[in-house]
Motif scaffolding. Structure first.
Motif, mmCIF file in Angstrom:
data_model
loop_
_atom_site.group_PDB
_atom_site.id
_atom_site.type_symbol
_atom_site.label_atom_id
_atom_site.label_comp_id
_atom_site.label_asym_id
_atom_site.label_seq_id
_atom_site.Cartn_x
_atom_site.Cartn_y
_atom_site.Cartn_z
ATOM 1 N N MET A 1 0.841 -1.204 0.000
ATOM 2 C CA MET A 1 0.000 0.000 0.000
ATOM 3 C C MET A 1 0.879 1.259 0.000
ATOM 4 O O MET A 1 1.893 1.333 0.678
ATOM 5 N N GLY A 2 0.459 2.261 -0.797
ATOM 6 C CA GLY A 2 1.186 3.517 -0.810
ATOM 7 C C GLY A 2 0.893 4.342 0.432
ATOM 8 O O GLY A 2 -0.010 4.039 1.214
ATOM 9 N N LYS A 3 1.658 5.390 0.606
ATOM 10 C CA LYS A 3 1.446 6.278 1.747
ATOM 11 C C LYS A 3 0.136 7.040 1.577
ATOM 12 O O LYS A 3 -0.278 7.347 0.452
ATOM 13 N N PRO A 4 -0.530 7.398 2.675
ATOM 14 C CA PRO A 4 -1.788 8.135 2.572
ATOM 15 C C PRO A 4 -1.559 9.551 2.063
ATOM 16 O O PRO A 4 -0.458 10.113 2.194
ATOM 17 N N ALA A 5 -2.623 10.134 1.512
ATOM 18 C CA ALA A 5 -2.526 11.494 0.974
ATOM 19 C C ALA A 5 -2.080 12.483 2.040
ATOM 20 O O ALA A 5 -1.355 13.447 1.751
ATOM 21 N N ALA A 6 -2.498 12.259 3.282
ATOM 22 C CA ALA A 6 -2.134 13.185 4.361
ATOM 23 C C ALA A 6 -0.620 13.279 4.546
ATOM 24 O O ALA A 6 -0.097 14.332 4.922
ATOM 25 N N TYR A 7 0.089 12.196 4.262
ATOM 26 C CA TYR A 7 1.546 12.201 4.387
ATOM 27 C C TYR A 7 2.146 13.204 3.405
ATOM 28 O O TYR A 7 3.020 14.007 3.758
ATOM 29 N N TYR A 8 1.666 13.163 2.165
ATOM 30 C CA TYR A 8 2.217 14.059 1.148
ATOM 31 C C TYR A 8 1.743 15.489 1.364
ATOM 32 O O TYR A 8 2.493 16.445 1.095
ATOM 33 N N THR A 9 0.517 15.660 1.841
ATOM 34 C CA THR A 9 0.037 17.000 2.153
ATOM 35 C C THR A 9 0.946 17.660 3.189
ATOM 36 O O THR A 9 1.360 18.815 3.039
ATOM 37 N N GLU A 10 1.301 16.920 4.228
ATOM 38 C CA GLU A 10 2.177 17.453 5.267
ATOM 39 C C GLU A 10 3.591 17.685 4.731
ATOM 40 O O GLU A 10 4.225 18.709 5.010
ATOM 41 N N LEU A 11 4.077 16.740 3.941
ATOM 42 C CA LEU A 11 5.427 16.871 3.382
ATOM 43 C C LEU A 11 5.532 18.109 2.498
ATOM 44 O O LEU A 11 6.484 18.901 2.618
ATOM 45 N N PHE A 12 4.562 18.291 1.606
ATOM 46 C CA PHE A 12 4.613 19.430 0.696
ATOM 47 C C PHE A 12 4.476 20.745 1.468
ATOM 48 O O PHE A 12 5.113 21.749 1.127
ATOM 49 N N ALA A 13 3.642 20.741 2.509
ATOM 50 C CA ALA A 13 3.484 21.952 3.317
ATOM 51 C C ALA A 13 4.797 22.306 4.026
ATOM 52 O O ALA A 13 5.164 23.486 4.128
ATOM 53 N N ARG A 14 5.506 21.310 4.503
ATOM 54 C CA ARG A 14 6.803 21.557 5.148
ATOM 55 C C ARG A 14 7.811 22.095 4.142
ATOM 56 O O ARG A 14 8.613 22.985 4.455
ATOM 57 N N LEU A 15 7.779 21.565 2.929
ATOM 58 C CA LEU A 15 8.651 22.089 1.877
ATOM 59 C C LEU A 15 8.310 23.548 1.593
ATOM 60 O O LEU A 15 9.201 24.396 1.460
ATOM 61 N N GLY A 16 7.015 23.829 1.495
ATOM 62 C CA GLY A 16 6.599 25.215 1.286
ATOM 63 C C GLY A 16 7.060 26.129 2.400
ATOM 64 O O GLY A 16 7.456 27.285 2.156
ATOM 65 N N GLY A 17 7.047 25.614 3.637
ATOM 66 C CA GLY A 17 7.523 26.412 4.757
ATOM 67 C C GLY A 17 8.992 26.766 4.619
ATOM 68 O O GLY A 17 9.410 27.888 4.952
ATOM 69 N N LEU A 18 9.784 25.847 4.131
ATOM 70 C CA LEU A 18 11.211 26.109 3.935
ATOM 71 C C LEU A 18 11.461 27.131 2.818
ATOM 72 O O LEU A 18 12.508 27.790 2.804
ATOM 73 N N LEU A 19 10.508 27.236 1.896
ATOM 74 C CA LEU A 19 10.672 28.159 0.773
ATOM 75 C C LEU A 19 10.079 29.542 1.048
ATOM 76 O O LEU A 19 10.221 30.448 0.225
#
Length: 344
Positions: free
Chosen positions: A1-19
């Motif tokens: 099973m792949g990772k849940p959408a919430a995992y990527y939502t949080e990951l992308f938000a953290r990336l956005g925070g760094l930018l």
């Protein structure tokens, strides 16, 4: 099973925070300046704008949650290897494909364009630093892939079709964008259209280079309203304009001189970068007929209340959402539909 959408939502938000605030502190200012030094068609303001647009429109938690909710749970058990060949005409143009592959729980094998490697290297480094388990590999021509996403010119598109023959692929060639004016636009809307035209020196597929105008439209007003501040114009774009203006004058052709660009009247995209084409129309049906006949050459359609699957408002062409897929091809749906490796 792949990772849940919430995992990527949080990951992308953290990336956005760094930018956040990119270009305003010495470290990221140095990255932006290095990107400009590596590609003279980039300007500092364009690089900073691009990063901020990605942060706001693609990496925001609410936006990515909405986007990923369209696709349901990822049932994939084996990760597909996806070759991602990126263009480099504008800053971070290949990032949306990378985000799609990552969010589909596939393994991206990326080939960055030398024109945009500085900025892409920086953002990919941040992404992998946030989630070491996210694999972002480098493209190796000799390797076998399960799918491919490749962006380039019409000429390279033919090469990519041959190169990736036999595997599922999305191959993109050259496109341009258009605007539809009715004569009722405000000066503010025309100023915003100017950003859709001139951001990134007109080099992006979402840059407007052909404008539909009514038969009695005042083109002089259009030229005044959309003209960018002269200090914001890339010197390379200005040189292109001067060369084109000289050729038009020598040929005795009619044109409107915008000071850093020219406007000519015609019915097809110009091959010259600093040339905006004005298409005079009598009825809206003419416009929509042209759009249907030339759909394969059009990326998006800018205007007010435009009826088109890739319509955007004035000033929004260079700020796509994750679901504004290039050429209208749903990249996430394509990736989710891939057969699992070994099942074919």
């Amino acid at each position: 099973m792949g990772k849940p959408a919430a995992y990527y939502t949080e990951l992308f938000a953290r990336l956005g925070g760094l930018l956040e605030g990119f270009g305003t502190v010495p470290e990221t200012r140095a990255v932006a300046e290095a990107a400009v030094a590596a590609n003279p068609w980039f300007t500092l303001s364009d690089v900073v704008f691009s990063v901020d647009a990605v942060r706001r429109n693609m990496l925001d938690a609410a936006v990515s949650a909405r986007w990923l909710s369209y696709y349901g749970a990822n049932e994939r058990t084996v990760r597909s290897r996806v070759a991602v060949i990126m263009a480099g005409n504008i800053p971070l143009v290949g990032l949306s494909d990378l985000l799609c592959v990552v969010a589909s729980d596939c393994i991206p094998y990326i080939k960055m364009s030398s024109k945009d490697s500085v900025l892409m290297e920086y953002v990919v480094g941040l992404l992998c630093g946030l989630a070491p388990g996210i694999r972002v590999e480098r493209y190796v021509p000799e390797k076998r892939y399960d799918a491919a996403i490749a962006t380039g010119s019409d000429n390279t598109g033919r090469y990519f079709h041959a190169l990736f023959d036999g595997i599922p692929s999305i191959i993109r060639g050259s496109r341009s964008s258009v605007a539809l004016l009715t004569g009722e636009e405000t000066d503010g809307e025309l100023h915003a259209l100017g950003r859709d035209i001139f951001r990134y020196s007109g080099l992006g597929c979402r840059n407007v280079s052909l404008v539909f105008i009514p038969l009695d439209y005042d083109l002089a007003r259009f030229v005044r309203a959309v003209a960018p501040p002269e200090e914001a114009v890339n010197p390379k774009y200005r040189n292109n304009y001067r060369s084109l203006r000289a050729r038009l004058r020598a040929a005795g052709e009619d044109f409107y001189d915008g000071g850093t660009f020219v406007v000519t009247v015609g019915d097809r995209f110009s091959v010259s970068l600093s040339n905006i084409v004005a298409f005079r129309y009598d009825r809206a049906e003419e416009v929509y007929g042209w759009l249907e006949a030339n759909d394969g050459a059009v990326q998006c359609v800018v205007g007010r209340d435009v009826v088109h699957p890739r319509a955007v408002g004035f000033g929004a062409a260079q700020m796509p959402w994750p679901w504004d897929y290039p050429d209208g091809t749903d990249v996430m749906a394509f990736l989710r539909a891939l057969p699992e490796p070994g099942s074919r």
